[in-house]
Design a protein around this motif. Structure first.
Motif, PDB file in Angstrom:
ATOM      1  N   VAL A   1     -39.638  21.846   7.712  1.00  0.00           N
ATOM      2  CA  VAL A   1     -40.793  21.590   8.571  1.00  0.00           C
ATOM      3  C   VAL A   1     -41.994  22.309   7.964  1.00  0.00           C
ATOM      4  O   VAL A   1     -41.882  23.456   7.519  1.00  0.00           O
ATOM      5  CB  VAL A   1     -40.526  22.129  10.002  1.00  0.00           C
ATOM      6  N   GLU A   2     -43.115  21.642   7.939  1.00  0.00           N
ATOM      7  CA  GLU A   2     -44.339  22.295   7.475  1.00  0.00           C
ATOM      8  C   GLU A   2     -44.769  23.319   8.518  1.00  0.00           C
ATOM      9  O   GLU A   2     -44.821  23.006   9.713  1.00  0.00           O
ATOM     10  CB  GLU A   2     -45.452  21.266   7.265  1.00  0.00           C
ATOM     11  N   PRO A   3     -45.079  24.546   8.112  1.00  0.00           N
ATOM     12  CA  PRO A   3     -45.491  25.566   9.076  1.00  0.00           C
ATOM     13  C   PRO A   3     -46.664  25.127   9.963  1.00  0.00           C
ATOM     14  O   PRO A   3     -46.714  25.486  11.139  1.00  0.00           O
ATOM     15  CB  PRO A   3     -45.877  26.752   8.190  1.00  0.00           C
ATOM     16  N   ALA A   4     -47.568  24.329   9.431  1.00  0.00           N
ATOM     17  CA  ALA A   4     -48.712  23.860  10.222  1.00  0.00           C
ATOM     18  C   ALA A   4     -48.282  22.967  11.380  1.00  0.00           C
ATOM     19  O   ALA A   4     -49.025  22.794  12.343  1.00  0.00           O
ATOM     20  CB  ALA A   4     -49.703  23.120   9.326  1.00  0.00           C
ATOM     21  N   GLU A   5     -47.059  22.414  11.312  1.00  0.00           N
ATOM     22  CA  GLU A   5     -46.555  21.537  12.370  1.00  0.00           C
ATOM     23  C   GLU A   5     -45.698  22.285  13.392  1.00  0.00           C
ATOM     24  O   GLU A   5     -45.194  21.684  14.341  1.00  0.00           O
ATOM     25  CB  GLU A   5     -45.741  20.407  11.746  1.00  0.00           C
ATOM     26  N   VAL A   6     -45.534  23.587  13.198  1.00  0.00           N
ATOM     27  CA  VAL A   6     -44.684  24.397  14.070  1.00  0.00           C
ATOM     28  C   VAL A   6     -45.505  24.950  15.231  1.00  0.00           C
ATOM     29  O   VAL A   6     -46.616  25.449  15.027  1.00  0.00           O
ATOM     30  CB  VAL A   6     -44.056  25.559  13.255  1.00  0.00           C
ATOM     31  N   ALA A   7     -44.958  24.856  16.422  1.00  0.00           N
ATOM     32  CA  ALA A   7     -45.614  25.441  17.594  1.00  0.00           C
ATOM     33  C   ALA A   7     -45.539  26.965  17.497  1.00  0.00           C
ATOM     34  O   ALA A   7     -44.559  27.519  16.992  1.00  0.00           O
ATOM     35  CB  ALA A   7     -44.940  24.966  18.875  1.00  0.00           C
ATOM     36  N   LEU A   8     -46.556  27.640  17.984  1.00  0.00           N
ATOM     37  CA  LEU A   8     -46.587  29.096  17.940  1.00  0.00           C
ATOM     38  C   LEU A   8     -45.336  29.697  18.583  1.00  0.00           C
ATOM     39  O   LEU A   8     -44.748  30.642  18.048  1.00  0.00           O
ATOM     40  CB  LEU A   8     -47.841  29.632  18.629  1.00  0.00           C
ATOM     41  N   GLN A   9     -44.886  29.146  19.703  1.00  0.00           N
ATOM     42  CA  GLN A   9     -43.718  29.698  20.386  1.00  0.00           C
ATOM     43  C   GLN A   9     -42.458  29.600  19.521  1.00  0.00           C
ATOM     44  O   GLN A   9     -41.633  30.506  19.514  1.00  0.00           O
ATOM     45  CB  GLN A   9     -43.483  29.017  21.728  1.00  0.00           C
ATOM     46  N   VAL A  10     -42.329  28.526  18.769  1.00  0.00           N
ATOM     47  CA  VAL A  10     -41.185  28.368  17.862  1.00  0.00           C
ATOM     48  C   VAL A  10     -41.231  29.454  16.786  1.00  0.00           C
ATOM     49  O   VAL A  10     -40.210  30.072  16.465  1.00  0.00           O
ATOM     50  CB  VAL A  10     -41.169  26.955  17.244  1.00  0.00           C
ATOM     51  N   ALA A  11     -42.412  29.693  16.234  1.00  0.00           N
ATOM     52  CA  ALA A  11     -42.570  30.733  15.216  1.00  0.00           C
ATOM     53  C   ALA A  11     -42.248  32.105  15.801  1.00  0.00           C
ATOM     54  O   ALA A  11     -41.524  32.898  15.187  1.00  0.00           O
ATOM     55  CB  ALA A  11     -43.982  30.712  14.649  1.00  0.00           C
ATOM     56  N   LEU A  12     -42.757  32.386  16.988  1.00  0.00           N
ATOM     57  CA  LEU A  12     -42.503  33.679  17.625  1.00  0.00           C
ATOM     58  C   LEU A  12     -41.024  33.865  17.934  1.00  0.00           C
ATOM     59  O   LEU A  12     -40.472  34.955  17.734  1.00  0.00           O
ATOM     60  CB  LEU A  12     -43.329  33.817  18.900  1.00  0.00           C
ATOM     61  N   ASP A  13     -40.371  32.826  18.422  1.00  0.00           N
ATOM     62  CA  ASP A  13     -38.938  32.903  18.716  1.00  0.00           C
ATOM     63  C   ASP A  13     -38.134  33.195  17.444  1.00  0.00           C
ATOM     64  O   ASP A  13     -37.195  33.986  17.467  1.00  0.00           O
ATOM     65  CB  ASP A  13     -38.440  31.608  19.361  1.00  0.00           C
ATOM     66  N   ALA A  14     -38.504  32.551  16.338  1.00  0.00           N
ATOM     67  CA  ALA A  14     -37.791  32.779  15.078  1.00  0.00           C
ATOM     68  C   ALA A  14     -37.971  34.211  14.599  1.00  0.00           C
ATOM     69  O   ALA A  14     -37.030  34.829  14.095  1.00  0.00           O
ATOM     70  CB  ALA A  14     -38.282  31.795  14.015  1.00  0.00           C
ATOM     71  N   LEU A  15     -39.152  34.746  14.786  1.00  0.00           N
ATOM     72  CA  LEU A  15     -39.450  36.104  14.326  1.00  0.00           C
ATOM     73  C   LEU A  15     -38.961  37.183  15.284  1.00  0.00           C
ATOM     74  O   LEU A  15     -38.924  38.360  14.929  1.00  0.00           O
ATOM     75  CB  LEU A  15     -40.965  36.256  14.120  1.00  0.00           C
ATOM     76  N   ALA A  16     -38.561  36.802  16.476  1.00  0.00           N
ATOM     77  CA  ALA A  16     -38.155  37.791  17.485  1.00  0.00           C
ATOM     78  C   ALA A  16     -36.811  38.436  17.183  1.00  0.00           C
ATOM     79  O   ALA A  16     -36.542  39.547  17.627  1.00  0.00           O
ATOM     80  CB  ALA A  16     -38.110  37.139  18.865  1.00  0.00           C
ATOM     81  N   ASP A  17     -35.979  37.773  16.421  1.00  0.00           N
ATOM     82  CA  ASP A  17     -34.626  38.279  16.180  1.00  0.00           C
ATOM     83  C   ASP A  17     -34.603  39.257  15.004  1.00  0.00           C
ATOM     84  O   ASP A  17     -35.095  38.938  13.921  1.00  0.00           O
ATOM     85  CB  ASP A  17     -33.691  37.106  15.883  1.00  0.00           C
ATOM     86  N   PRO A  18     -34.011  40.441  15.188  1.00  0.00           N
ATOM     87  CA  PRO A  18     -33.991  41.436  14.103  1.00  0.00           C
ATOM     88  C   PRO A  18     -33.203  40.999  12.864  1.00  0.00           C
ATOM     89  O   PRO A  18     -33.568  41.376  11.749  1.00  0.00           O
ATOM     90  CB  PRO A  18     -33.368  42.678  14.744  1.00  0.00           C
ATOM     91  N   VAL A  19     -32.167  40.192  13.039  1.00  0.00           N
ATOM     92  CA  VAL A  19     -31.409  39.703  11.874  1.00  0.00           C
ATOM     93  C   VAL A  19     -32.291  38.769  11.058  1.00  0.00           C
ATOM     94  O   VAL A  19     -32.346  38.865   9.820  1.00  0.00           O
ATOM     95  CB  VAL A  19     -30.101  39.008  12.302  1.00  0.00           C
ATOM     96  N   ARG A  20     -33.013  37.894  11.725  1.00  0.00           N
ATOM     97  CA  ARG A  20     -33.897  36.974  10.998  1.00  0.00           C
ATOM     98  C   ARG A  20     -35.034  37.734  10.323  1.00  0.00           C
ATOM     99  O   ARG A  20     -35.413  37.411   9.188  1.00  0.00           O
ATOM    100  CB  ARG A  20     -34.419  35.894  11.937  1.00  0.00           C
ATOM    101  N   ARG A  21     -35.565  38.755  10.982  1.00  0.00           N
ATOM    102  CA  ARG A  21     -36.615  39.552  10.339  1.00  0.00           C
ATOM    103  C   ARG A  21     -36.070  40.252   9.095  1.00  0.00           C
ATOM    104  O   ARG A  21     -36.769  40.350   8.080  1.00  0.00           O
ATOM    105  CB  ARG A  21     -37.210  40.569  11.316  1.00  0.00           C
ATOM    106  N   SER A  22     -34.822  40.705   9.142  1.00  0.00           N
ATOM    107  CA  SER A  22     -34.253  41.363   7.954  1.00  0.00           C
ATOM    108  C   SER A  22     -34.089  40.369   6.804  1.00  0.00           C
ATOM    109  O   SER A  22     -34.306  40.726   5.648  1.00  0.00           O
ATOM    110  CB  SER A  22     -32.932  42.058   8.289  1.00  0.00           C
ATOM    111  N   ILE A  23     -33.732  39.136   7.116  1.00  0.00           N
ATOM    112  CA  ILE A  23     -33.642  38.095   6.085  1.00  0.00           C
ATOM    113  C   ILE A  23     -35.013  37.887   5.445  1.00  0.00           C
ATOM    114  O   ILE A  23     -35.151  37.842   4.216  1.00  0.00           O
ATOM    115  CB  ILE A  23     -33.113  36.773   6.672  1.00  0.00           C
ATOM    116  N   LEU A  24     -36.036  37.782   6.270  1.00  0.00           N
ATOM    117  CA  LEU A  24     -37.389  37.552   5.762  1.00  0.00           C
ATOM    118  C   LEU A  24     -37.890  38.730   4.937  1.00  0.00           C
ATOM    119  O   LEU A  24     -38.518  38.540   3.891  1.00  0.00           O
ATOM    120  CB  LEU A  24     -38.341  37.264   6.921  1.00  0.00           C
ATOM    121  N   ARG A  25     -37.615  39.951   5.400  1.00  0.00           N
ATOM    122  CA  ARG A  25     -38.013  41.140   4.628  1.00  0.00           C
ATOM    123  C   ARG A  25     -37.345  41.132   3.251  1.00  0.00           C
ATOM    124  O   ARG A  25     -37.979  41.450   2.243  1.00  0.00           O
ATOM    125  CB  ARG A  25     -37.624  42.413   5.375  1.00  0.00           C
TER     126      ARG A  25
END
Length: 107
Positions: free
Chosen positions: A12-36
């Motif tokens: 999915v293109e980030p520009a097409e993502v709803a803010l809430q979807v982005a926030l939900d994805a970033l809310a999880d500590p495991v996902r944040r560790s993957i991104l880091r």
């Protein structure tokens, strides 16, 4: 020829993502560790199985799918490995400062 496994990847293109979807994805500590982790490595240098995560293989797959559907990562298959790329430039254009506020600081 594209494998059946590769055909299951939807990006999915980030520009097409709803803010809430982005926030939900970033809310999880495991996902944040993957991104880091991805932020500190070259694009396409980390396979899903190489991350040290405190979760099962199925849960790991779910976390990567959430990140992909939020436009945060791109994945590609290379043999039996699924490689990852942080889509920071694209995500930062859609949500300026959001990654910096969430993954550039420790939990």
């Amino acid at each position: 020829m594209e494998s059946a496994r590769a055909r299951t990847l939807t990006h999915v293109e980030p520009a097409e993502v709803a803010l809430q979807v982005a926030l939900d994805a970033l809310a999880d500590p495991v996902r944040r560790s993957i991104l880091r982790d991805l932020a500190t490595h070259e694009d396409w240098s980390r396979a899903c199985g190489t991350f040290d995560l405190p979760v099962t293989k199925a849960t790991r797959s779910h976390h990567f799918a959430v990140l992909r559907s939020a436009g945060l990562i791109e994945q590609r298959d290379e043999g039996a490995r699924r490689l990852n790329r942080l889509r920071r430039p694209e995500f930062d254009r859609a949500f300026p400062g959001l990654l910096a506020a969430t993954i550039d600081r420790a939990d």
